[in-house]
Design an enzyme around this catalytic site. Structure first.
Site, mmCIF file in Angstrom:
data_model
loop_
_atom_site.group_PDB
_atom_site.id
_atom_site.type_symbol
_atom_site.label_atom_id
_atom_site.label_comp_id
_atom_site.label_asym_id
_atom_site.label_seq_id
_atom_site.Cartn_x
_atom_site.Cartn_y
_atom_site.Cartn_z
ATOM 1 N N HIS A 1 -3.822 -1.546 -1.774
ATOM 2 C CA HIS A 1 -5.256 -1.305 -1.992
ATOM 3 C C HIS A 1 -5.441 -0.211 -3.050
ATOM 4 C CE1 HIS A 1 -5.861 -2.603 2.433
ATOM 5 N NE2 HIS A 1 -6.546 -3.474 1.746
ATOM 6 N N LYS B 1 -14.539 -7.924 15.052
ATOM 7 C CA LYS B 1 -13.139 -7.883 14.625
ATOM 8 C C LYS B 1 -12.472 -6.643 15.228
ATOM 9 C CE LYS B 1 -10.617 -8.588 10.302
ATOM 10 N NZ LYS B 1 -10.761 -8.702 8.849
ATOM 11 N N ARG C 1 -2.694 -11.297 -3.935
ATOM 12 C CA ARG C 1 -1.246 -11.137 -3.761
ATOM 13 C C ARG C 1 -0.570 -12.462 -4.091
ATOM 14 N NH1 ARG C 1 -2.323 -8.460 1.908
ATOM 15 N NH2 ARG C 1 -4.109 -9.775 1.513
ATOM 16 N N SER D 1 -2.294 -4.794 5.384
ATOM 17 C CA SER D 1 -2.605 -3.849 6.458
ATOM 18 C C SER D 1 -2.014 -4.347 7.774
ATOM 19 C CB SER D 1 -4.121 -3.709 6.626
ATOM 20 O OG SER D 1 -4.687 -3.191 5.458
HETATM 21 P P1 ADP Z 1 -10.335 -8.254 4.156
HETATM 22 O O1 ADP Z 1 -10.450 -8.255 5.645
HETATM 23 O O2 ADP Z 1 -11.670 -8.271 3.446
HETATM 24 O O3 ADP Z 1 -9.363 -9.267 3.589
HETATM 25 P P2 ADP Z 1 -8.367 -6.241 3.416
HETATM 26 O O4 ADP Z 1 -8.480 -4.770 3.609
HETATM 27 O O5 ADP Z 1 -7.250 -6.945 4.102
HETATM 28 O O6 ADP Z 1 -9.788 -6.800 3.826
HETATM 29 O O7 ADP Z 1 -8.260 -6.591 1.874
HETATM 30 C C1 ADP Z 1 -9.251 -6.208 0.964
HETATM 31 C C2 ADP Z 1 -8.887 -6.727 -0.429
HETATM 32 O O8 ADP Z 1 -7.708 -6.069 -0.890
HETATM 33 C C3 ADP Z 1 -8.583 -8.234 -0.506
HETATM 34 O O9 ADP Z 1 -9.064 -8.713 -1.740
HETATM 35 C C4 ADP Z 1 -7.093 -8.275 -0.458
HETATM 36 O O10 ADP Z 1 -6.593 -9.447 -1.089
HETATM 37 C C5 ADP Z 1 -6.742 -7.033 -1.249
HETATM 38 N N1 ADP Z 1 -5.402 -6.545 -0.912
HETATM 39 C C6 ADP Z 1 -4.918 -6.227 0.299
HETATM 40 N N2 ADP Z 1 -3.622 -5.831 0.217
HETATM 41 C C7 ADP Z 1 -3.299 -5.906 -1.106
HETATM 42 C C8 ADP Z 1 -2.097 -5.669 -1.860
HETATM 43 N N3 ADP Z 1 -0.968 -5.307 -1.271
HETATM 44 N N4 ADP Z 1 -2.150 -5.863 -3.199
HETATM 45 C C9 ADP Z 1 -3.294 -6.282 -3.784
HETATM 46 N N5 ADP Z 1 -4.439 -6.544 -3.151
HETATM 47 C C10 ADP Z 1 -4.445 -6.359 -1.823
#
Ligand code: ADP
Length: 161
Positions: free
Chosen positions: A17, A41, A90, A128
């Site tokens: 992130h 959630k 990703r 995450s």
């Molecule tokens: P959500 O529940 O909205 O998917 P996340 O916190 O899991 O929330 O992800 C938010 C955004 O960050 C999404 O666009 C996700 O693809 C991106 N993201 C999460 N982890 C990574 C990573 N390791 N590299 C690049 N983008 C990421």
């Protein structure tokens, strides 16, 4: 002024992130990082805890503001004057979900578009949920999250026991 909006659960924020915020902050004059509040959630950290952690991690990036979001993403963008939603990609496994979400958002409001940044190769496997899983089983999350997040996770796991 170009304003971006990066929404997510950030439960917790990872180095993946952080990389997207860092690079995304250069594309916009101002970038909002919006922590989604979804009462349906189950999350490891409460919305307030996630906001506090993300604020701490991003405090040195001047044009980034961390906020909570409990409404439709496009509605929140309109209120803030954001023209673009920022998301990270990703592997191809993200594609279906993001494609559907992007088109859904454009159906609701065609004024706001979504832009994607490809993850740095080293973060392509990082999510995450895998960080939470690793923490539950007492693995070292140190290489995957900022230090303050590692400390917060350790504290959370202790409280859960
Ligand atoms: P959500 O529940 O909205 O998917 P996340 O916190 O899991 O929330 O992800 C938010 C955004 O960050 C999404 O666009 C996700 O693809 C991106 N993201 C999460 N982890 C990574 C990573 N390791 N590299 C690049 N983008 C990421």
């Amino acid at each position: 002024m170009k304003i971006g909006f990066y929404p997510g659960s950030f439960d917790p924020i990872t180095n993946g992130h952080l990389d997207i915020v860092d690079r995304g902050s250069k594309l916009f004059d101002k970038l909002y990082v919006a922590i989604s509040v979804n009462p349906n959630k189950a999350t490891m950290f409460t919305a307030d805890e996630r906001v506090a952690l993300v604020k701490d991690v991003l405090k040195d990036i001047p044009n980034v503001e961390v906020i909570k979001s409990d409404m439709l993403t496009v509605e929140h963008c309109k209120i803030l004057g954001a023209s673009h939603i920022l998301r990270g990609l990703r592997a191809v496994t993200d594609y279906d979900y993001e494609f559907q979400l992007t088109n859904f958002n454009r159906k609701i409001c065609d004024q706001i578009d979504t832009v994607f940044l490809m993850t740095e190769g080293q973060y392509s496997f990082l999510s995450s949920s895998s960080v939470r899983e690793l923490a539950y089983f007492k693995g070292d999350v140190g290489p995957f999250v900022p230090k303050v997040v590692k400390i917060a996770i350790q504290k959370k796991i202790m409280e859960m026991k």
